[in-house]
Design an enzyme around this catalytic site. Structure first.
Site, PDB file in Angstrom:
ATOM      1  N   GLY A  11      40.095  48.798  34.454  1.00  0.00           N
ATOM      2  CA  GLY A  11      39.496  47.733  33.655  1.00  0.00           C
ATOM      3  C   GLY A  11      38.064  48.053  33.282  1.00  0.00           C
ATOM      4  N   ARG A  72      45.343  53.038  31.837  1.00  0.00           N
ATOM      5  CA  ARG A  72      45.963  53.200  33.149  1.00  0.00           C
ATOM      6  C   ARG A  72      47.108  54.197  32.997  1.00  0.00           C
ATOM      7  NH1 ARG A  72      43.683  48.997  36.070  1.00  0.00           N
ATOM      8  NH2 ARG A  72      43.065  47.178  34.830  1.00  0.00           N
ATOM      9  N   ASP A 103      38.961  50.612  42.446  1.00  0.00           N
ATOM     10  CA  ASP A 103      39.760  51.150  43.550  1.00  0.00           C
ATOM     11  C   ASP A 103      40.797  52.179  43.084  1.00  0.00           C
ATOM     12  OD1 ASP A 103      40.755  50.640  46.533  1.00  0.00           O
ATOM     13  OD2 ASP A 103      42.523  50.650  45.243  1.00  0.00           O
ATOM     14  N   THR A 125      33.373  47.645  38.204  1.00  0.00           N
ATOM     15  CA  THR A 125      34.395  46.602  38.154  1.00  0.00           C
ATOM     16  C   THR A 125      33.713  45.250  38.282  1.00  0.00           C
ATOM     17  OG1 THR A 125      36.220  45.563  39.358  1.00  0.00           O
ATOM     18  CG2 THR A 125      34.808  47.027  40.621  1.00  0.00           C
ATOM     19  N   ASP A 127      34.894  42.635  39.538  1.00  0.00           N
ATOM     20  CA  ASP A 127      35.355  41.898  40.721  1.00  0.00           C
ATOM     21  C   ASP A 127      34.442  42.058  41.937  1.00  0.00           C
ATOM     22  OD1 ASP A 127      37.517  40.944  39.344  1.00  0.00           O
ATOM     23  OD2 ASP A 127      38.934  42.410  40.129  1.00  0.00           O
ATOM     24  N   ASP A 129      34.589  44.254  44.274  1.00  0.00           N
ATOM     25  CA  ASP A 129      35.518  44.337  45.406  1.00  0.00           C
ATOM     26  C   ASP A 129      35.591  45.722  46.045  1.00  0.00           C
ATOM     27  OD1 ASP A 129      36.703  45.600  43.259  1.00  0.00           O
ATOM     28  OD2 ASP A 129      38.666  44.674  43.518  1.00  0.00           O
ATOM     29  N   ARG A 171      41.558  38.914  41.540  1.00  0.00           N
ATOM     30  CA  ARG A 171      42.911  38.924  42.112  1.00  0.00           C
ATOM     31  C   ARG A 171      42.879  39.017  43.630  1.00  0.00           C
ATOM     32  NH1 ARG A 171      44.577  42.897  39.453  1.00  0.00           N
ATOM     33  NH2 ARG A 171      44.413  44.509  41.035  1.00  0.00           N
TER      34      ARG A 171
END
Length: 319
Positions: A11, A72, A103, A125, A127, A129, A171
């Site tokens: 992303g 991807r 990740d 990213t 996120d 994360d 997510r």
């Protein structure tokens, strides 16, 4: 090291262009040739590779998205796909690779390093994360996008005396929802890392009504569930009108904030330093405002722990 490559994968995130610029110009400063790999790992296997010059990365630091595009690739998860990518790099004499992404991107970088091709991961990213770094490139910009949206939603929520349920990305990580909840004064925040009692959400809304408050903002990270589902549950439990806003991919867009531009510049430059030192299989990050690097395998095996004290703070400040 005379030639390095750079790609973005997964992303997109605001600040990726600033990282591409930093990698390119830092390398050129050290008389290292730089090659941009377009469309992520798929482009690597396909040979979509072009040499980058100083002007190639001019006027991109302020742009969202990624100049190198992203995609991807299931094929790259295979040994054959990874070997195909390495062969493309060797054709051009590229000796090291900077991978900007999350990740999944880092897992690809680890595989290439294990096959003898040194890679450095740069966390990009929204996120936030990735273990081993306090912040990822793109998080700050996405956070400000969410805050701006929630501020505007609150204006209309106040005018019509309604409860709005706002769904944000996340997510597996609730940082966007959590930080936005504290920043925008949301009445309730739902994140994957913490189980929220639905009765508590209802009780908070009721307490607000009892003191004359007729509007509420509830932030839901997508990993917890659908904002539509929570809206229906609240409507049923309280017999009140609710509205839903799903912010979606607007959170990924926009010109990066100063924080993201500086973070991307620092991390991109550090990635080049590590390749110059002959290191591979590392990830760069920021901790306590210091640029650090970690073994990428350790990072992938670790579990990122969110700042749950902020979760408690959000509850205390939204009484």
């Amino acid at each position: 090291m005379k030639k390095i490559g750079v790609l973005t994968s997964g992303g997109d995130a605001p600040g990726m262009n600033a990282a591409i610029r930093a990698v390119t110009r830092k390398a050129l400063y050290h008389n290292i040739e730089v090659y941009g790999i377009y469309y992520g790992y798929q482009g690597l296997m396909d040979g979509s590779i072009k040499k980058l010059e100083l002007g190639s990365v001019g006027d991109i630091i302020q742009r969202g998205g990624t100049k190198l595009y992203s995609s991807r690739s299931e094929e790259f998860k295979t040994d054959e796909g990874q070997q195909k990518g390495i062969e493309q790099l060797k054709k051009l004499g590229i000796e090291g690779l900077v991978v900007i992404g999350g990740d999944g991107s880092f897992r690809g970088a680890k595989k290439l390093t294990e096959k003898g091709f040194p890679c450095i991961g740069v966390p990009g990213t929204i996120d936030n994360d990735i273990p081993g770094t306090d912040f990822t490139i793109g998080f700050d910009t996405a956070l400000n996008t969410v805050i701006e949206a929630v501020d505007k939603i609150r204006d209309t929520a106040t005018s019509h005396e309604r409860t709005y349920v706002v769904e944000v990305m996340g997510r597996d990580a609730g940082d966007l929802a959590l930080w936005a909840g504290v920043s925008a004064g949301a009445e309730s925040v739902l994140i994957p890392e913490k189980t929220e009692d639905f009765d508590d959400i209802v009780e908070r809304i009721k307490r607000g009504h009892e003191r004359g408050k007729r509007h509420s903002i509830i932030l839901v990270a997508e990993g917890v569930g659908s904002a539509v589902e929570y809206s229906e549950k609240i409507k049923k439990a309280m017999n009140m009108e609710t509205r839903v806003t799903v912010l979606g991919h607007t959170q990924r867009g926009g010109s990066p904030t100063a924080n993201d531009r500086v973070l991307a510049s620092r991390l991109g430059a550090k990635a080049v330093d590590l390749l110059i030192e002959g290191k591979g299989g590392r990830m760069v990050g920021i901790q306590n405002n210091q640029v650090v690097d970690h073994d990428i395998l350790e990072v992938l095996d670790a579990k990122r722990v969110p700042e749950l004290s902020m979760y408690q703070l959000s509850k205390e400040l939204s009484i």
